[in-house]
Design a protein around this motif. Structure first.
Motif, mmCIF file in Angstrom:
data_model
loop_
_atom_site.group_PDB
_atom_site.id
_atom_site.type_symbol
_atom_site.label_atom_id
_atom_site.label_comp_id
_atom_site.label_asym_id
_atom_site.label_seq_id
_atom_site.Cartn_x
_atom_site.Cartn_y
_atom_site.Cartn_z
ATOM 1 N N MET A 95 0.819 -1.227 0.000
ATOM 2 C CA MET A 95 0.000 0.000 0.000
ATOM 3 C C MET A 95 0.845 1.266 0.000
ATOM 4 O O MET A 95 0.393 2.303 -0.472
ATOM 5 C CB MET A 95 -0.944 0.031 1.202
ATOM 6 N N GLU A 96 2.068 1.195 0.503
ATOM 7 C CA GLU A 96 2.912 2.400 0.528
ATOM 8 C C GLU A 96 3.209 2.901 -0.878
ATOM 9 O O GLU A 96 3.534 4.063 -1.069
ATOM 10 C CB GLU A 96 4.212 2.154 1.304
ATOM 11 N N ARG A 97 3.062 2.049 -1.885
ATOM 12 C CA ARG A 97 3.289 2.470 -3.272
ATOM 13 C C ARG A 97 2.068 3.121 -3.896
ATOM 14 O O ARG A 97 2.163 3.734 -4.945
ATOM 15 C CB ARG A 97 3.683 1.260 -4.127
ATOM 16 N N ALA A 98 0.916 2.965 -3.284
ATOM 17 C CA ALA A 98 -0.326 3.459 -3.890
ATOM 18 C C ALA A 98 -0.551 4.936 -3.564
ATOM 19 O O ALA A 98 -0.512 5.343 -2.414
ATOM 20 C CB ALA A 98 -1.511 2.638 -3.401
ATOM 21 N N ASP A 99 -0.783 5.725 -4.614
ATOM 22 C CA ASP A 99 -1.212 7.118 -4.451
ATOM 23 C C ASP A 99 -2.715 7.230 -4.619
ATOM 24 O O ASP A 99 -3.340 8.145 -4.103
ATOM 25 C CB ASP A 99 -0.536 8.028 -5.483
ATOM 26 N N PHE A 100 -3.290 6.316 -5.404
ATOM 27 C CA PHE A 100 -4.724 6.272 -5.631
ATOM 28 C C PHE A 100 -5.195 4.834 -5.471
ATOM 29 O O PHE A 100 -4.475 3.900 -5.802
ATOM 30 C CB PHE A 100 -5.083 6.741 -7.048
ATOM 31 N N VAL A 101 -6.423 4.680 -4.968
ATOM 32 C CA VAL A 101 -7.051 3.362 -4.873
ATOM 33 C C VAL A 101 -8.469 3.495 -5.414
ATOM 34 O O VAL A 101 -9.222 4.367 -4.976
ATOM 35 C CB VAL A 101 -7.100 2.842 -3.422
ATOM 36 N N THR A 102 -8.794 2.659 -6.386
ATOM 37 C CA THR A 102 -10.174 2.558 -6.850
ATOM 38 C C THR A 102 -10.752 1.298 -6.245
ATOM 39 O O THR A 102 -10.185 0.214 -6.397
ATOM 40 C CB THR A 102 -10.258 2.487 -8.384
ATOM 41 N N VAL A 103 -11.848 1.467 -5.532
ATOM 42 C CA VAL A 103 -12.533 0.336 -4.901
ATOM 43 C C VAL A 103 -13.865 0.133 -5.612
ATOM 44 O O VAL A 103 -14.679 1.049 -5.681
ATOM 45 C CB VAL A 103 -12.790 0.593 -3.403
ATOM 46 N N TYR A 104 -14.044 -1.063 -6.155
ATOM 47 C CA TYR A 104 -15.337 -1.460 -6.692
ATOM 48 C C TYR A 104 -16.010 -2.301 -5.615
ATOM 49 O O TYR A 104 -15.475 -3.328 -5.205
ATOM 50 C CB TYR A 104 -15.183 -2.268 -7.978
ATOM 51 N N ARG A 105 -17.152 -1.851 -5.147
ATOM 52 C CA ARG A 105 -17.883 -2.565 -4.099
ATOM 53 C C ARG A 105 -19.047 -3.326 -4.727
ATOM 54 O O ARG A 105 -19.844 -2.765 -5.455
ATOM 55 C CB ARG A 105 -18.383 -1.597 -3.044
#
Length: 166
Positions: A95-105
């Motif tokens: 997660m430390e590499r992620a600047d953005f997260v798209t979550v599909y629920r």
């Protein structure tokens, strides 16, 4: 890609955009397999991606079937500004590499033994959410999360305030 999406999918140097699908309890996978799929989801991802999408080999057939250019890679192999689609790995290790997260629920509860184990609200700010009808899901929610300032960025800002350079 439209300018709004380009802005959201642009990441900082050596960082990536993570895409995950979660159930109502943040479950990701069960017995080494994705919890669910919806034939309209890859098309939604494609509408927001430019260039290749990186994923574990398990996910490649699903992505390629939708016409996406997909490349097999572990999270550590995703190049800077890359987009990584994760169906099987708890993300706390990268997660430390992620600047953005798209979550599909999925807006459903499925059996799970792999969970999204990162606290999004602690490090990220939700910048958008929208619902759309899937093929086998009445409603899929797409959330976009942007990382809050990194501690290194905050330290650099504090040094600049004291007359020091970044």
């Amino acid at each position: 890609m439209n300018p709004v999406n380009a802005r959201f999918f642009a990441c900082g140097k050596e960082h990536m955009h993570l895409i995950v699908c979660l159930d109502d309890e943040n479950g990701m996978a069960f017995l080494g397999r994705r919890q669910s799929r919806d034939r309209l989801l890859p098309g939604d991802i494609a509408a927001h991606c430019e260039g290749p999408l990186y994923a574990l080999p398990y996910s490649l057939p699903l992505l390629k079937e939708a016409g996406l250019t997909a490349v097999a890679a572990a999270p550590s192999e995703v190049p800077e500004n890359g987009i990584f689609f994760d169906e099987l790995l708890p993300p706390s290790g990268f997660m430390e590499r992620a600047d953005f997260v798209t979550v599909y629920r999925w807006n459903r509860l499925y059996p799970a033994d792999v969970y999204f184990d990162a606290d999004l609200a602690a490090e990220f700010k939700q910048v958008s959410a929208r619902d759309f009808a899937g093929f086998s899901h009445d409603r899929i929610t797409c959330e976009l999360w942007k990382r809050k300032r990194r501690s290194a960025d905050n330290n650099a800002d504090n040094n600049t305030d004291k007359g020091e350079t970044k």
